[in-house]
Design a protein around this motif. Structure first.
Motif, PDB file in Angstrom:
ATOM      1  N   GLU A  71       2.813 -18.998   7.196  1.00 46.63           N
ATOM      2  CA  GLU A  71       2.150 -20.293   8.286  1.00 46.63           C
ATOM      3  C   GLU A  71       3.086 -21.558   7.902  1.00 46.63           C
ATOM      4  O   GLU A  71       2.996 -22.191   8.723  1.00 46.63           O
ATOM      5  CB  GLU A  71       0.758 -20.362   7.712  1.00 46.63           C
ATOM      6  N   THR A  72       3.628 -21.584   6.639  1.00 49.16           N
ATOM      7  CA  THR A  72       4.640 -22.554   6.297  1.00 49.16           C
ATOM      8  C   THR A  72       5.870 -22.063   5.786  1.00 49.16           C
ATOM      9  O   THR A  72       5.935 -20.995   5.499  1.00 49.16           O
ATOM     10  CB  THR A  72       3.814 -23.512   5.494  1.00 49.16           C
ATOM     11  N   SER A  73       6.820 -22.822   5.549  1.00 54.41           N
ATOM     12  CA  SER A  73       8.150 -22.538   4.975  1.00 54.41           C
ATOM     13  C   SER A  73       8.157 -22.856   3.428  1.00 54.41           C
ATOM     14  O   SER A  73       9.147 -22.271   2.963  1.00 54.41           O
ATOM     15  CB  SER A  73       9.289 -23.335   5.664  1.00 54.41           C
ATOM     16  N   ARG A  74       7.135 -23.239   3.034  1.00 52.48           N
ATOM     17  CA  ARG A  74       7.033 -23.393   1.754  1.00 52.48           C
ATOM     18  C   ARG A  74       6.869 -22.017   1.008  1.00 52.48           C
ATOM     19  O   ARG A  74       6.219 -21.050   1.439  1.00 52.48           O
ATOM     20  CB  ARG A  74       5.644 -24.244   1.131  1.00 52.48           C
ATOM     21  N   ARG A  75       7.567 -22.001  -0.221  1.00 53.95           N
ATOM     22  CA  ARG A  75       7.373 -20.807  -1.049  1.00 53.95           C
ATOM     23  C   ARG A  75       6.718 -20.907  -2.315  1.00 53.95           C
ATOM     24  O   ARG A  75       6.684 -22.112  -3.046  1.00 53.95           O
ATOM     25  CB  ARG A  75       8.910 -20.283  -1.360  1.00 53.95           C
ATOM     26  N   HIS A  76       5.979 -19.950  -2.531  1.00 49.22           N
ATOM     27  CA  HIS A  76       4.783 -20.098  -3.890  1.00 49.22           C
ATOM     28  C   HIS A  76       5.572 -19.171  -4.778  1.00 49.22           C
ATOM     29  O   HIS A  76       5.375 -17.936  -4.811  1.00 49.22           O
ATOM     30  CB  HIS A  76       3.472 -19.289  -3.359  1.00 49.22           C
ATOM     31  N   PRO A  77       5.667 -19.734  -6.056  1.00 50.00           N
ATOM     32  CA  PRO A  77       6.008 -19.078  -7.360  1.00 50.00           C
ATOM     33  C   PRO A  77       4.816 -18.216  -7.738  1.00 50.00           C
ATOM     34  O   PRO A  77       3.688 -18.646  -7.711  1.00 50.00           O
ATOM     35  CB  PRO A  77       6.448 -20.068  -8.220  1.00 50.00           C
ATOM     36  N   VAL A  78       5.021 -16.886  -7.805  1.00 46.54           N
ATOM     37  CA  VAL A  78       3.985 -16.012  -8.101  1.00 46.54           C
ATOM     38  C   VAL A  78       4.337 -14.992  -9.353  1.00 46.54           C
ATOM     39  O   VAL A  78       5.747 -14.791  -9.471  1.00 46.54           O
ATOM     40  CB  VAL A  78       3.458 -15.204  -6.945  1.00 46.54           C
ATOM     41  N   GLN A  79       3.589 -14.242  -9.899  1.00 44.99           N
ATOM     42  CA  GLN A  79       3.750 -13.121 -10.797  1.00 44.99           C
ATOM     43  C   GLN A  79       3.511 -11.922 -10.120  1.00 44.99           C
ATOM     44  O   GLN A  79       2.234 -12.112  -9.553  1.00 44.99           O
ATOM     45  CB  GLN A  79       2.952 -13.517 -11.962  1.00 44.99           C
ATOM     46  N   LEU A  80       4.232 -10.959 -10.349  1.00 44.06           N
ATOM     47  CA  LEU A  80       3.659  -9.487  -9.553  1.00 44.06           C
ATOM     48  C   LEU A  80       3.279  -8.613 -10.686  1.00 44.06           C
ATOM     49  O   LEU A  80       4.078  -8.410 -11.684  1.00 44.06           O
ATOM     50  CB  LEU A  80       5.041  -9.127  -8.896  1.00 44.06           C
ATOM     51  N   LEU A  81       2.372  -8.000 -10.411  1.00 46.80           N
ATOM     52  CA  LEU A  81       1.710  -6.922 -11.519  1.00 46.80           C
ATOM     53  C   LEU A  81       1.639  -5.524 -10.820  1.00 46.80           C
ATOM     54  O   LEU A  81       0.867  -5.573  -9.749  1.00 46.80           O
ATOM     55  CB  LEU A  81       0.559  -7.341 -12.166  1.00 46.80           C
ATOM     56  N   PHE A  82       2.231  -4.365 -11.178  1.00 45.25           N
ATOM     57  CA  PHE A  82       2.159  -3.162 -10.807  1.00 45.25           C
ATOM     58  C   PHE A  82       1.262  -2.355 -11.577  1.00 45.25           C
ATOM     59  O   PHE A  82       1.399  -2.344 -12.860  1.00 45.25           O
ATOM     60  CB  PHE A  82       3.300  -2.523 -10.140  1.00 45.25           C
ATOM     61  N   HIS A  83       0.099  -1.874 -11.053  1.00 47.50           N
ATOM     62  CA  HIS A  83      -0.604  -0.932 -11.846  1.00 47.50           C
ATOM     63  C   HIS A  83      -1.294   0.085 -11.072  1.00 47.50           C
ATOM     64  O   HIS A  83      -2.089   0.064  -9.915  1.00 47.50           O
ATOM     65  CB  HIS A  83      -1.713  -1.614 -12.349  1.00 47.50           C
ATOM     66  N   ARG A  84      -1.180   1.429 -11.195  1.00 48.08           N
ATOM     67  CA  ARG A  84      -1.589   2.507 -10.578  1.00 48.08           C
ATOM     68  C   ARG A  84      -1.609   2.520  -9.235  1.00 48.08           C
ATOM     69  O   ARG A  84      -2.641   2.491  -8.359  1.00 48.08           O
ATOM     70  CB  ARG A  84      -3.040   2.676 -11.105  1.00 48.08           C
ATOM     71  N   GLY A  85      -0.398   2.176  -8.716  1.00 49.47           N
ATOM     72  CA  GLY A  85      -0.148   2.181  -7.140  1.00 49.47           C
ATOM     73  C   GLY A  85      -0.727   0.701  -6.484  1.00 49.47           C
ATOM     74  O   GLY A  85      -0.742   0.941  -5.575  1.00 49.47           O
ATOM     75  N   LEU A  86      -1.128  -0.069  -7.173  1.00 52.44           N
ATOM     76  CA  LEU A  86      -1.649  -1.244  -6.487  1.00 52.44           C
ATOM     77  C   LEU A  86      -0.512  -2.375  -6.924  1.00 52.44           C
ATOM     78  O   LEU A  86       0.127  -2.397  -8.079  1.00 52.44           O
ATOM     79  CB  LEU A  86      -2.759  -1.590  -7.320  1.00 52.44           C
ATOM     80  N   LEU A  87      -0.484  -3.567  -5.950  1.00 52.35           N
ATOM     81  CA  LEU A  87       0.600  -4.634  -6.257  1.00 52.35           C
ATOM     82  C   LEU A  87      -0.594  -5.760  -6.431  1.00 52.35           C
ATOM     83  O   LEU A  87      -1.110  -5.974  -5.254  1.00 52.35           O
ATOM     84  CB  LEU A  87       1.492  -4.707  -5.139  1.00 52.35           C
ATOM     85  N   ALA A  88      -0.317  -6.493  -7.323  1.00 55.03           N
ATOM     86  CA  ALA A  88      -1.263  -7.688  -7.280  1.00 55.03           C
ATOM     87  C   ALA A  88      -0.414  -8.864  -7.618  1.00 55.03           C
ATOM     88  O   ALA A  88       0.759  -8.744  -8.282  1.00 55.03           O
ATOM     89  CB  ALA A  88      -2.154  -7.529  -8.630  1.00 55.03           C
ATOM     90  N   LEU A  89      -0.604 -10.021  -7.104  1.00 57.83           N
ATOM     91  CA  LEU A  89       0.194 -11.130  -7.289  1.00 57.83           C
ATOM     92  C   LEU A  89      -0.616 -12.296  -7.419  1.00 57.83           C
ATOM     93  O   LEU A  89      -1.728 -12.441  -7.144  1.00 57.83           O
ATOM     94  CB  LEU A  89       1.036 -11.551  -5.985  1.00 57.83           C
ATOM     95  N   ASP A  90      -0.335 -13.272  -8.516  1.00 56.89           N
ATOM     96  CA  ASP A  90      -1.119 -14.286  -8.749  1.00 56.89           C
ATOM     97  C   ASP A  90      -0.085 -15.494  -9.026  1.00 56.89           C
ATOM     98  O   ASP A  90       1.044 -15.292  -9.812  1.00 56.89           O
ATOM     99  CB  ASP A  90      -1.880 -14.094 -10.266  1.00 56.89           C
TER     100      ASP A  90
END
Length: 347
Positions: free
Chosen positions: A10-29
């Motif tokens: 929606e915007t050009s802003r980029r959000h710093p996030v942490q990626l976590l992979f676990h048992r086929g799931l991708l989580a970002l926070d």
């Protein structure tokens, strides 16, 4: 856990996030973003040197990640790079793919393109072939042809004699035009059914049977639509597409000049020779005068020592070879045709 940047679409802003992979799931926070998605629903860009990997999420948002640990985490959670990417990293397979591509291209050029050109040439409207031939004849008359200097009686006699000859069933309609040429002995079969024969070729012929043999040879080119097939093969796919969609302007602009300059392939010449031999044998006419004509022209083209004393007509004789290559093989074939006909008569 690795670092990345998230774009919400929606915007050009980029959000710093942490990626976590676990048992086929991708989580970002991070930075107000918290969500998870199954890795199987994520599209991952192929790896490029010095470029981040892009992870496209199902809702159109994306993640950019430059962390070198990403490929290992992807593999650990069941992600496999596409086959083409794996092949690119395997040099034997890459080399095999390149060789296969080259083989396909060569085969397409050697066999596929001629076959396609033949099929398309036979389906082109007669009106289009007529227009191409008319343009070519007009270009000839403007450039290097003049009205024939043969007497009307001589022209009529040759036309009548050729018209009276038996020809194979399904032979194409034709019209013979005589011209005085500025470039010497020659003959052309145009896509509109016109066979152009120059005065110089008639004069160079040792007998009328040689003229009739050349006319039969050109009729063979018409029968097989060699001019159109050569045009489609040489000018290529762009012209074919234009013809199929109905835009003939490109073909009409390019065809006359191309057809004047083209030299038929050996296969085309053999097909036309076979047709001429069949016509001449059906009318019990010898091929040896045509062989003599080709031999005379070949001698005129190779006799460099006599160039200073050769008359103008002999000097020009080699011009016919530019579009009708004569060689010992073809001359010998014409002479063998007479021998086989003599053997049949004796039996």
């Amino acid at each position: 856990m690795i670092t990345a940047h998230y774009y919400d679409g929606e915007t050009s802003r980029r959000h710093p996030v942490q990626l976590l992979f676990h048992r086929g799931l991708l989580a970002l926070d991070g930075d107000g973003v918290r969500r998870s998605v199954r890795l199987s629903k994520v599209r991952v860009s192929e790896p490029l040197e010095h470029a981040p990997r892009i992870l496209m999420l199902p809702d159109g948002t994306r993640i950019e990640c430059e962390d070198p640990g990403l490929p290992r985490l992807l593999r650990k959670n069941g992600y496999r790079e596409p086959r083409i990417v794996r092949w690119q990293r395997n040099w034997p397979l890459s080399l095999l793919s390149l060789l296969t591509l080259l083989a396909v291209l060569i085969a397409g050029y050697q066999w596929g393109l001629p076959a396609a050109a033949d099929a398309i040439a036979r389906q082109l409207p007669a009106e289009l072939a007529r227009r191409i031939g008319d343009e070519q004849l007009a270009l000839m008359d403007e450039g290097f042809m003049e009205p024939s200097r043969l007497s009307p009686q001589r022209q009529a006699a040759l036309r009548e004699r050729f018209a009276a000859m038996r020809k194979p069933a399904g032979s194409p309609a034709y019209r013979i035009e005589f011209r005085h040429s500025k470039v010497g002995p020659n003959a052309f079969a145009l896509p509109n059914g016109v066979i152009v024969m120059t005065d110089q070729l008639v004069a160079a012929a040792p007998a009328d049977e040689a003229v009739l043999g050349v006319l039969a040879h050109e009729l063979g080119h018409l029968q097989q639509r060699h001019s159109l097939r050569g045009l489609l093969q040489t000018i290529g796919v762009g012209v074919v597409i234009n013809l199929l969609v109905g835009d003939v302007s490109t073909a009409l602009a390019a065809a006359p000049t191309f057809l004047l300059d083209q030299a038929y392939s050996r296969d085309f010449e053999r097909e036309a020779d076979s047709y001429a031999i069949g016509v001449m044998q059906a009318n019990r006419l010898p091929m040896s005068p045509m062989a003599d004509l080709f031999e005379r022209m070949a001698d005129a083209g190779h006799d460099d020592d006599s160039r200073g004393t050769r008359d103008a007509e002999e000097e020009e004789a080699m011009e016919y070879l530019s579009s009708h290559p004569a060689d010992a093989e073809r001359i010998e074939r014409f002479r063998r045709a007479d021998q086989s006909m003599t053997g049949l008569s004796a039996n």
